[in-house]
Design a protein around this motif. Structure first.
Motif, mmCIF file in Angstrom:
data_model
loop_
_atom_site.group_PDB
_atom_site.id
_atom_site.type_symbol
_atom_site.label_atom_id
_atom_site.label_comp_id
_atom_site.label_asym_id
_atom_site.label_seq_id
_atom_site.Cartn_x
_atom_site.Cartn_y
_atom_site.Cartn_z
ATOM 1 N N ALA A 179 0.833 -1.206 0.000
ATOM 2 C CA ALA A 179 0.000 0.000 0.000
ATOM 3 C C ALA A 179 0.865 1.252 0.000
ATOM 4 C CB ALA A 179 -0.930 -0.009 1.210
ATOM 5 N N ARG A 180 1.947 1.235 0.751
ATOM 6 C CA ARG A 180 2.840 2.407 0.804
ATOM 7 C C ARG A 180 3.556 2.613 -0.534
ATOM 8 N NH1 ARG A 180 4.149 4.900 5.522
ATOM 9 N NH2 ARG A 180 6.312 5.148 4.903
ATOM 10 N N ARG A 181 3.851 1.521 -1.253
ATOM 11 C CA ARG A 181 4.443 1.640 -2.586
ATOM 12 C C ARG A 181 3.459 2.335 -3.531
ATOM 13 N NH1 ARG A 181 5.371 -3.432 -2.232
ATOM 14 N NH2 ARG A 181 7.259 -3.975 -1.228
ATOM 15 N N ARG A 182 2.185 1.949 -3.430
ATOM 16 C CA ARG A 182 1.163 2.574 -4.275
ATOM 17 C C ARG A 182 1.034 4.060 -3.951
ATOM 18 N NH1 ARG A 182 -3.670 -1.841 -5.130
ATOM 19 N NH2 ARG A 182 -2.336 -3.319 -6.228
ATOM 20 N N LEU A 183 1.087 4.388 -2.660
ATOM 21 C CA LEU A 183 1.035 5.798 -2.267
ATOM 22 C C LEU A 183 2.212 6.573 -2.857
ATOM 23 C CD1 LEU A 183 -0.054 5.631 1.475
ATOM 24 C CD2 LEU A 183 -1.237 6.827 -0.367
ATOM 25 N N ALA A 184 3.387 5.972 -2.827
ATOM 26 C CA ALA A 184 4.578 6.627 -3.366
ATOM 27 C C ALA A 184 4.449 6.861 -4.878
ATOM 28 C CB ALA A 184 5.822 5.789 -3.071
ATOM 29 N N ASN A 185 3.664 6.013 -5.542
ATOM 30 C CA ASN A 185 3.429 6.166 -6.984
ATOM 31 C C ASN A 185 2.245 7.083 -7.279
ATOM 32 O OD1 ASN A 185 5.545 4.458 -7.676
ATOM 33 N ND2 ASN A 185 4.248 2.638 -7.646
ATOM 34 N N GLY A 186 1.686 7.698 -6.241
ATOM 35 C CA GLY A 186 0.566 8.614 -6.439
ATOM 36 C C GLY A 186 -0.777 7.942 -6.556
ATOM 37 N N GLU A 187 -0.892 6.700 -6.134
ATOM 38 C CA GLU A 187 -2.153 5.957 -6.208
ATOM 39 C C GLU A 187 -2.753 5.821 -4.812
ATOM 40 O OE1 GLU A 187 -1.180 2.158 -7.844
ATOM 41 O OE2 GLU A 187 -0.082 3.019 -9.510
ATOM 42 N N ASP A 188 -4.083 5.884 -4.731
ATOM 43 C CA ASP A 188 -4.781 5.669 -3.468
ATOM 44 C C ASP A 188 -5.023 4.163 -3.306
ATOM 45 O OD1 ASP A 188 -6.424 5.555 -1.263
ATOM 46 O OD2 ASP A 188 -7.852 7.042 -1.990
ATOM 47 N N PRO A 189 -4.446 3.521 -2.285
ATOM 48 C CA PRO A 189 -4.600 2.065 -2.127
ATOM 49 C C PRO A 189 -6.051 1.623 -1.990
ATOM 50 C CG PRO A 189 -2.941 2.911 -0.622
ATOM 51 C CD PRO A 189 -3.568 4.084 -1.269
ATOM 52 N N SER A 190 -6.901 2.418 -1.343
ATOM 53 C CA SER A 190 -8.297 1.994 -1.179
ATOM 54 C C SER A 190 -9.041 2.060 -2.524
ATOM 55 C CB SER A 190 -9.011 2.835 -0.128
ATOM 56 O OG SER A 190 -9.073 4.180 -0.514
ATOM 57 N N GLU A 191 -8.708 3.039 -3.359
ATOM 58 C CA GLU A 191 -9.336 3.114 -4.691
ATOM 59 C C GLU A 191 -8.864 1.952 -5.564
ATOM 60 O OE1 GLU A 191 -11.757 5.136 -5.774
ATOM 61 O OE2 GLU A 191 -11.813 5.915 -3.722
ATOM 62 N N GLN A 192 -7.593 1.596 -5.451
ATOM 63 C CA GLN A 192 -7.069 0.458 -6.201
ATOM 64 C C GLN A 192 -7.772 -0.832 -5.801
ATOM 65 O OE1 GLN A 192 -4.869 0.394 -8.776
ATOM 66 N NE2 GLN A 192 -5.042 2.602 -8.722
ATOM 67 N N ARG A 193 -8.039 -0.988 -4.511
ATOM 68 C CA ARG A 193 -8.735 -2.187 -4.033
ATOM 69 C C ARG A 193 -10.152 -2.251 -4.592
ATOM 70 N NH1 ARG A 193 -8.594 -3.600 2.158
ATOM 71 N NH2 ARG A 193 -6.523 -4.250 1.558
ATOM 72 N N LYS A 194 -10.823 -1.112 -4.661
ATOM 73 C CA LYS A 194 -12.177 -1.072 -5.210
ATOM 74 C C LYS A 194 -12.177 -1.476 -6.683
ATOM 75 C CE LYS A 194 -13.793 2.524 -2.106
ATOM 76 N NZ LYS A 194 -14.158 3.933 -1.984
ATOM 77 N N LEU A 195 -11.144 -1.052 -7.411
ATOM 78 C CA LEU A 195 -11.059 -1.396 -8.834
ATOM 79 C C LEU A 195 -10.799 -2.893 -9.019
ATOM 80 C CD1 LEU A 195 -8.976 1.616 -10.191
ATOM 81 C CD2 LEU A 195 -11.420 1.193 -10.478
ATOM 82 N N GLU A 196 -10.041 -3.483 -8.117
ATOM 83 C CA GLU A 196 -9.730 -4.906 -8.224
ATOM 84 C C GLU A 196 -10.952 -5.713 -7.839
ATOM 85 O OE1 GLU A 196 -6.388 -5.474 -5.688
ATOM 86 O OE2 GLU A 196 -5.044 -4.336 -6.962
#
Length: 90
Positions: free
Chosen positions: A73-90
């Motif tokens: 999740a912290r890697r996604r944050l560092a890439n400018g992505e919201d981890p909770s939004e990514q989870r919703k998309l998956e």
């Protein structure tokens, strides 16, 4: 100081009926509910808003697995992505 598996196992709910939060590191903590259930959570900020991400239920999700999910999740944050939004998309 980071959590240990022993501290997670022996954590008891608070007497006053409020959730107990045992912090690990880098925003992750174990939340012990009044009924005794234990949840891994990650607290983070995205676009100046504080958010929480559920990482799993203890003991089904071990301390090691929760830390791996936190790091992802912290890697996604560092890439400018919201981890909770990514989870919703998956």
């Amino acid at each position: 100081m980071p959590l240990t598996d022993t501290a997670c196992k022996t954590a008891k709910p608070r007497e006053d009926g409020k959730p107990l939060r045992l912090s690990d590191e880098k925003g992750m903590y174990l939340e012990v509910m009044p009924n005794g259930s234990k949840y891994w959570r990650l607290k983070y900020r995205f676009n100046d808003k504080e958010k929480r991400l559920a990482l799993g239920v203890y003991p089904e999700t071990t301390l090691k697995e929760a830390r791996q999910k936190r790091d992802d999740a912290r890697r996604r944050l560092a890439n400018g992505e919201d981890p909770s939004e990514q989870r919703k998309l998956e």
